[in-house]
Design an enzyme around this catalytic site. Structure first.
Site, short mmCIF file in Angstrom:
data_model
loop_
_atom_site.label_atom_id
_atom_site.label_comp_id
_atom_site.label_asym_id
_atom_site.label_seq_id
_atom_site.Cartn_x
_atom_site.Cartn_y
_atom_site.Cartn_z
N SER A 208 5.09 -4.49 16.42
CA SER A 208 5.54 -5.37 15.40
C SER A 208 6.57 -6.09 16.03
O SER A 208 7.45 -5.31 16.73
CB SER A 208 6.27 -4.28 14.17
OG SER A 208 7.00 -5.02 13.59
N TYR B 224 10.67 3.33 11.18
CA TYR B 224 9.77 2.20 11.73
C TYR B 224 9.91 1.39 12.92
O TYR B 224 8.92 1.41 13.83
CB TYR B 224 9.26 1.23 10.47
CG TYR B 224 8.34 0.07 10.76
CD1 TYR B 224 7.04 0.67 10.60
CD2 TYR B 224 8.68 -0.86 11.16
CE1 TYR B 224 5.84 -0.32 10.63
CE2 TYR B 224 7.71 -2.09 11.41
CZ TYR B 224 6.24 -1.62 11.05
OH TYR B 224 5.14 -2.60 11.24
N1 LIG Z 1 1.50 -6.48 7.82
C1 LIG Z 1 2.50 -7.16 8.47
O1 LIG Z 1 3.14 -8.22 8.02
C2 LIG Z 1 2.69 -6.41 9.65
C3 LIG Z 1 3.67 -6.91 10.72
C4 LIG Z 1 4.06 -6.32 11.69
C5 LIG Z 1 3.25 -5.06 12.07
N2 LIG Z 1 2.30 -4.62 11.41
C6 LIG Z 1 1.43 -3.57 11.64
O2 LIG Z 1 0.09 -3.78 11.62
C7 LIG Z 1 -0.58 -2.39 11.31
C8 LIG Z 1 -1.25 -2.37 10.01
O3 LIG Z 1 -0.63 -2.74 8.98
P1 LIG Z 1 -1.11 -3.40 7.39
O4 LIG Z 1 0.04 -4.23 7.16
O5 LIG Z 1 -2.75 -3.69 7.69
O6 LIG Z 1 -0.83 -1.93 6.72
P2 LIG Z 1 -1.79 -1.26 5.44
O7 LIG Z 1 -0.69 -0.37 4.93
O8 LIG Z 1 -2.46 -2.38 4.91
O9 LIG Z 1 -2.73 -0.50 6.27
C9 LIG Z 1 -2.23 0.79 7.04
C10 LIG Z 1 -3.27 1.67 7.05
O10 LIG Z 1 -3.11 2.88 7.64
C11 LIG Z 1 -3.39 3.87 6.79
N3 LIG Z 1 -2.99 5.39 7.43
C12 LIG Z 1 -1.55 5.57 6.61
N4 LIG Z 1 -1.22 6.91 7.07
C13 LIG Z 1 -2.32 7.30 7.63
C14 LIG Z 1 -2.65 8.46 8.32
N5 LIG Z 1 -1.86 9.55 8.19
N6 LIG Z 1 -3.94 8.74 8.83
C15 LIG Z 1 -5.06 7.78 8.73
N7 LIG Z 1 -4.66 6.48 8.41
C16 LIG Z 1 -3.32 6.28 7.59
C17 LIG Z 1 -3.18 3.39 5.34
O11 LIG Z 1 -4.54 4.29 4.59
C18 LIG Z 1 -3.78 2.07 5.69
O12 LIG Z 1 -5.12 1.85 5.32
C19 LIG Z 1 0.62 -1.39 11.32
O13 LIG Z 1 0.47 -0.86 12.55
C20 LIG Z 1 1.84 -2.25 11.07
O14 LIG Z 1 2.94 -1.88 11.49
C21 LIG Z 1 1.90 -5.18 10.05
#
Ligand SMILES: NC(=O)c1ccc[n+]([C@@H]2O[C@H](COP(=O)([O-])OP(=O)(O)OC[C@H]3O[C@@H](n4cnc5c(N)ncnc54)[C@H](O)[C@@H]3O)[C@@H](O)[C@H]2O)c1
Length: 245
Positions: free
Chosen positions: A136, A149
């Site tokens: 991130s 985080y």
């Molecule tokens: N959305 C953004 O703008 C953004 C920005 C920077 C980084 N990210 C990174 O992108 C990645 C995905 O983010 P997202 O926005 O799609 O989030 P999201 O919440 O849509 O997806 C995360 C998924 O992880 C799963 N998860 C959580 N805990 C778990 C566990 N114990 N075991 C198995 N699965 C588990 C959840 O069920 C979910 O489906 C992450 O690593 C996040 O840090 C996202």
């Protein structure tokens, strides 16, 4: 050869799973949300790809081992791992509970480490592969009110470099992607004044529009695939030009 995506029922993970399937990989769709994982796998099969949903709590190493064993048995040798699952606790630093801290480390960092170990063993055996860790951009700027985080995401960049150094001799590449702010349901829930929040994002980005999940999945596909075979140990910011470092 197959790909395994963690957190693949979520916004970014599901886009990555669809994209890797379109690239020709059988995909293991791994998530705590078993129904969600199955739905994404169904969707991939619906458009002619090969995929299975696997329920897995990534906080538990025995479930991680089982998920990789199932994926190998059902889909064959692993070529790509996308470490993507994460939790996003937020709140002032003094108020972060030990439980929140431990869960964030377990999902966002410990599981990345353990999944990369599983992938490394499989890829050493099969002669190479690519690991893509989702970090991130928050680690660059030390965003406020999300210390656990931000800490774990900085750790992922360090893990990426250390493991890339060790695994290069096996033709295993390890890179990270640092997304900017993408328009997720979590974002809508966390920011009641979405218009004001979007204005801040667009002010910060060089590109004056929101990024799409497909654009992020394209970067994941690039680092996973045959167009990046001499790139390892790198972190690619996919953020519309928010961070330029
Ligand atoms: N959305 C953004 O703008 C953004 C920005 C920077 C980084 N990210 C990174 O992108 C990645 C995905 O983010 P997202 O926005 O799609 O989030 P999201 O919440 O849509 O997806 C995360 C998924 O992880 C799963 N998860 C959580 N805990 C778990 C566990 N114990 N075991 C198995 N699965 C588990 C959840 O069920 C979910 O489906 C992450 O690593 C996040 O840090 C996202």
């Amino acid at each position: 050869m197959s790909a395994l995506v963690t957190g693949a029922a979520g916004a970014i993970g599901s886009a990555a799973a669809f994209r890797l399937a379109r690239d020709g990989h059988p995909v293991a769709v791994v998530d705590l949300d078993r129904d969600g994982a199955d739905a994404i796998a169904d969707g991939i099969r619906g458009e002619g790809g090969l995929a299975i949903g696997i329920g897995c709590d990534l906080r538990d190493e025995t479930q991680i081992e089982a998920a990789f064993a199932t994926a190998h048995r059902e889909l064959g040798p692993l070529e790509v791992l996308v470490n993507n699952a994460a939790v996003f606790p937020s709140g002032p630093f003094p108020e972060v509970s030990v439980e929140e801290l431990d869960t964030t480390i377990a999902v966002n960092q410990r599981a990345y480490f353990l999944c990369a170990q599983q992938a490394a063993s499989a890829m050493i055996e099969s002669g190479g592969g690519s690991i893509v860790n989702i970090a991130s951009i928050t680690w660059h700027g030390g965003w406020a009110d999300m210390a656990p985080y931000v800490m774990t995401k900085g750790g992922i960049v360090a893990l990426t470099r250390a493991v890339a150094t060790e695994l290069g001799r096996y033709e295993i590449r390890v890179n990270a992607i640092a997304p900017g702010a993408f328009p997720t349901a979590a974002e809508r829930a966390q920011h009641p004044d979405l218009e004001a929040y979007e204005a801040v994002i667009l002010e910060s980005q060089a590109l004056k529009r929101r990024g799409t999940f497909e654009e992020l999945a394209a970067a994941i596909s690039f680092l996973a695939g045959p167009e990046s075979t001499f790139i390892t140990g790198q972190t690619l910011n996919v953020d519309g030009g928010w961070i330029m470092a």
